[in-house]
Write a protein that holds these residues in place. Sequence first.
Motif, PDB file in Angstrom:
ATOM      1  N   GLN A  30       0.791  -1.230   0.000  1.00  0.00           N
ATOM      2  CA  GLN A  30       0.000   0.000   0.000  1.00  0.00           C
ATOM      3  C   GLN A  30       0.826   1.283   0.000  1.00  0.00           C
ATOM      4  O   GLN A  30       0.297   2.358  -0.252  1.00  0.00           O
ATOM      5  N   GLY A  31       2.100   1.166   0.312  1.00  0.00           N
ATOM      6  CA  GLY A  31       2.951   2.339   0.359  1.00  0.00           C
ATOM      7  C   GLY A  31       3.147   2.863   1.764  1.00  0.00           C
ATOM      8  O   GLY A  31       2.388   2.538   2.692  1.00  0.00           O
ATOM      9  N   LEU A  32       4.148   3.705   1.930  1.00  0.00           N
ATOM     10  CA  LEU A  32       4.522   4.210   3.244  1.00  0.00           C
ATOM     11  C   LEU A  32       3.408   5.003   3.912  1.00  0.00           C
ATOM     12  O   LEU A  32       3.203   4.909   5.127  1.00  0.00           O
ATOM     13  N   ALA A  33       2.654   5.769   3.139  1.00  0.00           N
ATOM     14  CA  ALA A  33       1.604   6.619   3.707  1.00  0.00           C
ATOM     15  C   ALA A  33       0.497   5.806   4.373  1.00  0.00           C
ATOM     16  O   ALA A  33      -0.248   6.333   5.211  1.00  0.00           O
ATOM     17  N   ALA A  34       0.376   4.531   4.009  1.00  0.00           N
ATOM     18  CA  ALA A  34      -0.692   3.689   4.560  1.00  0.00           C
ATOM     19  C   ALA A  34      -0.356   3.133   5.933  1.00  0.00           C
ATOM     20  O   ALA A  34      -1.215   2.539   6.593  1.00  0.00           O
ATOM     21  N   LEU A  35       0.868   3.327   6.403  1.00  0.00           N
ATOM     22  CA  LEU A  35       1.282   2.766   7.685  1.00  0.00           C
ATOM     23  C   LEU A  35       0.733   3.612   8.831  1.00  0.00           C
ATOM     24  O   LEU A  35       1.120   4.770   9.005  1.00  0.00           O
ATOM     25  N   LYS A  36      -0.206   3.042   9.597  1.00  0.00           N
ATOM     26  CA  LYS A  36      -0.844   3.734  10.719  1.00  0.00           C
ATOM     27  C   LYS A  36      -0.705   2.895  11.983  1.00  0.00           C
ATOM     28  O   LYS A  36      -0.898   1.667  11.949  1.00  0.00           O
ATOM     29  N   ALA A  37      -0.398   3.538  13.084  1.00  0.00           N
ATOM     30  CA  ALA A  37      -0.151   2.824  14.335  1.00  0.00           C
ATOM     31  C   ALA A  37      -1.361   2.006  14.766  1.00  0.00           C
ATOM     32  O   ALA A  37      -1.234   0.851  15.175  1.00  0.00           O
ATOM     33  N   ARG A  38      -2.570   2.598  14.688  1.00  0.00           N
ATOM     34  CA  ARG A  38      -3.763   1.892  15.157  1.00  0.00           C
ATOM     35  C   ARG A  38      -4.035   0.648  14.319  1.00  0.00           C
ATOM     36  O   ARG A  38      -4.336  -0.430  14.847  1.00  0.00           O
ATOM     37  N   SER A  47      -1.579  -3.565  21.726  1.00  0.00           N
ATOM     38  CA  SER A  47      -2.092  -2.218  21.920  1.00  0.00           C
ATOM     39  C   SER A  47      -1.205  -1.227  21.168  1.00  0.00           C
ATOM     40  O   SER A  47      -0.056  -1.529  20.841  1.00  0.00           O
ATOM     41  N   VAL A  48      -1.744  -0.043  20.903  1.00  0.00           N
ATOM     42  CA  VAL A  48      -0.944   0.990  20.257  1.00  0.00           C
ATOM     43  C   VAL A  48       0.261   1.332  21.130  1.00  0.00           C
ATOM     44  O   VAL A  48       1.379   1.521  20.632  1.00  0.00           O
ATOM     45  N   GLY A  49       0.030   1.389  22.445  1.00  0.00           N
ATOM     46  CA  GLY A  49       1.121   1.704  23.352  1.00  0.00           C
ATOM     47  C   GLY A  49       2.253   0.700  23.293  1.00  0.00           C
ATOM     48  O   GLY A  49       3.419   1.059  23.496  1.00  0.00           O
ATOM     49  N   ALA A  50       1.912  -0.562  23.019  1.00  0.00           N
ATOM     50  CA  ALA A  50       2.943  -1.603  22.961  1.00  0.00           C
ATOM     51  C   ALA A  50       3.921  -1.351  21.821  1.00  0.00           C
ATOM     52  O   ALA A  50       5.103  -1.722  21.916  1.00  0.00           O
ATOM     53  N   ILE A  51       3.435  -0.724  20.750  1.00  0.00           N
ATOM     54  CA  ILE A  51       4.327  -0.407  19.633  1.00  0.00           C
ATOM     55  C   ILE A  51       5.463   0.482  20.122  1.00  0.00           C
ATOM     56  O   ILE A  51       6.638   0.273  19.790  1.00  0.00           O
ATOM     57  N   TYR A  52       5.086   1.467  20.946  1.00  0.00           N
ATOM     58  CA  TYR A  52       6.075   2.445  21.397  1.00  0.00           C
ATOM     59  C   TYR A  52       6.907   1.949  22.582  1.00  0.00           C
ATOM     60  O   TYR A  52       7.784   2.665  23.060  1.00  0.00           O
ATOM     61  N   ASN A  53       6.637   0.725  23.004  1.00  0.00           N
ATOM     62  CA  ASN A  53       7.518   0.090  23.977  1.00  0.00           C
ATOM     63  C   ASN A  53       8.733  -0.536  23.296  1.00  0.00           C
ATOM     64  O   ASN A  53       9.755  -0.774  23.944  1.00  0.00           O
ATOM     65  N   VAL A  54       8.600  -0.816  21.996  1.00  0.00           N
ATOM     66  CA  VAL A  54       9.714  -1.446  21.271  1.00  0.00           C
ATOM     67  C   VAL A  54      10.292  -0.531  20.192  1.00  0.00           C
ATOM     68  O   VAL A  54      11.419  -0.749  19.734  1.00  0.00           O
ATOM     69  N   PHE A  55       9.540   0.465  19.767  1.00  0.00           N
ATOM     70  CA  PHE A  55      10.032   1.469  18.822  1.00  0.00           C
ATOM     71  C   PHE A  55       9.705   2.856  19.378  1.00  0.00           C
ATOM     72  O   PHE A  55       8.589   3.086  19.846  1.00  0.00           O
ATOM     73  N   ALA A  56      10.660   3.764  19.315  1.00  0.00           N
ATOM     74  CA  ALA A  56      10.422   5.106  19.857  1.00  0.00           C
ATOM     75  C   ALA A  56       9.302   5.814  19.114  1.00  0.00           C
ATOM     76  O   ALA A  56       8.530   6.571  19.701  1.00  0.00           O
ATOM     77  N   ASP A  57       9.201   5.560  17.822  1.00  0.00           N
ATOM     78  CA  ASP A  57       8.143   6.150  17.000  1.00  0.00           C
ATOM     79  C   ASP A  57       8.030   5.335  15.720  1.00  0.00           C
ATOM     80  O   ASP A  57       8.795   4.382  15.492  1.00  0.00           O
ATOM     81  N   LEU A  58       7.075   5.701  14.863  1.00  0.00           N
ATOM     82  CA  LEU A  58       6.891   4.944  13.627  1.00  0.00           C
ATOM     83  C   LEU A  58       8.076   5.095  12.684  1.00  0.00           C
ATOM     84  O   LEU A  58       8.350   4.207  11.875  1.00  0.00           O
ATOM     85  N   ASN A  59       8.779   6.216  12.774  1.00  0.00           N
ATOM     86  CA  ASN A  59       9.965   6.384  11.937  1.00  0.00           C
ATOM     87  C   ASN A  59      11.000   5.295  12.207  1.00  0.00           C
ATOM     88  O   ASN A  59      11.633   4.775  11.290  1.00  0.00           O
ATOM     89  N   GLN A  60      11.167   4.962  13.495  1.00  0.00           N
ATOM     90  CA  GLN A  60      12.118   3.898  13.829  1.00  0.00           C
ATOM     91  C   GLN A  60      11.664   2.559  13.267  1.00  0.00           C
ATOM     92  O   GLN A  60      12.488   1.744  12.847  1.00  0.00           O
ATOM     93  N   LEU A  61      10.359   2.335  13.270  1.00  0.00           N
ATOM     94  CA  LEU A  61       9.826   1.101  12.693  1.00  0.00           C
ATOM     95  C   LEU A  61      10.096   1.063  11.188  1.00  0.00           C
ATOM     96  O   LEU A  61      10.519   0.039  10.644  1.00  0.00           O
ATOM     97  N   VAL A  62       9.861   2.177  10.526  1.00  0.00           N
ATOM     98  CA  VAL A  62      10.127   2.238   9.083  1.00  0.00           C
ATOM     99  C   VAL A  62      11.616   2.044   8.809  1.00  0.00           C
ATOM    100  O   VAL A  62      12.001   1.393   7.837  1.00  0.00           O
ATOM    101  N   MET A  63      12.453   2.593   9.692  1.00  0.00           N
ATOM    102  CA  MET A  63      13.887   2.398   9.537  1.00  0.00           C
ATOM    103  C   MET A  63      14.249   0.911   9.612  1.00  0.00           C
ATOM    104  O   MET A  63      15.135   0.440   8.883  1.00  0.00           O
ATOM    105  N   ALA A  64      13.565   0.174  10.477  1.00  0.00           N
ATOM    106  CA  ALA A  64      13.822  -1.263  10.585  1.00  0.00           C
ATOM    107  C   ALA A  64      13.439  -1.974   9.290  1.00  0.00           C
ATOM    108  O   ALA A  64      14.153  -2.869   8.821  1.00  0.00           O
TER     109      ALA A  64
END
Length: 205
Positions: A30-38, A47-64
Motif C-alpha cells: 500500500q505504500g509508506l503513507a498507509a502505515l498507521k499505528a492503530r 495495543s498501540v502503546g505496545a508499539i512504542y515500547n519497542v520502537f520510539a516512533d513509527l519512523n524507527q519502525l520504518v527504519m527497521a
Amino acid sequence: MAKAPSKTDLRREDLRTRLTDQAERVIATQGLAALKARDLASDVGCSVGAIYNVFADLNQLVMAVNGRTFQRLGEAVTASIAGRDLAPRDCLITMSQAYLQFAASNTKVWRALFDLEMAADAPVPDWYLAKLGALFALISAPLRRIFPDWSPGQIDLMTRALFSSVHGIVLLGLEKRISGVPVERIEQMIAVVLGNVTAGAAPGP
C-alpha cells in the motif's frame, strides 16, 4: 558468558519482529503513507502503546523495514556481478540494471528508503549508514579501477554522483513523469549516462 535473554526480552523481540514484518507487508502493498499505528496494532494483536515500547516512533519502525530493504537491495546488486569477469564500466552498468530491476519489482519498499521524513536534528543510526555505505562501496570498487589516479575524495564524489544520477533516472522512469523515459528504455539511458560520465575528467578534491 553472555546472560540469557529474559522472557520479557524475548517477548519484546518477538513483538518487534512481528511489527516489522507487518509494517513491511503494508508498505510493500500500500505504500509508506498507509502505515498507521492503530491499524498496525490491530493487525499484530497488540495495543498501540505496545508499539512504542519497542520502537520510539513509527519512523524507527520504518527504519527497521528499510534496513531489510537495503540488505535485499545490496544482495541483488552483488549477485548481478558475482562470478562474472566484467570490465569496470560494464560492472557499473550491470549493477545499475540490477538496481532498476529491484526498484521495479519492489517499488513501494524501495521508495520508502527515500521517502521517510526525519527531523533535521534526528540522528541516523550507525547500522543504517553502514548499509548505505556498503551499497556505495560496490560502486566505488569499479570506479577505482577506471580512475586509479583519483584521490579517495574524488572517488567518493563520483560514487555519490553516479548513484544520484541512476537513482534519478530510475525514479523518473518508474513514475512516468514527463521528464522521464518509458521503463523499457531506462536501462539504455543508464548505460549512456554511465558511459559518458565515467569517461569524463576528475572532479575537484
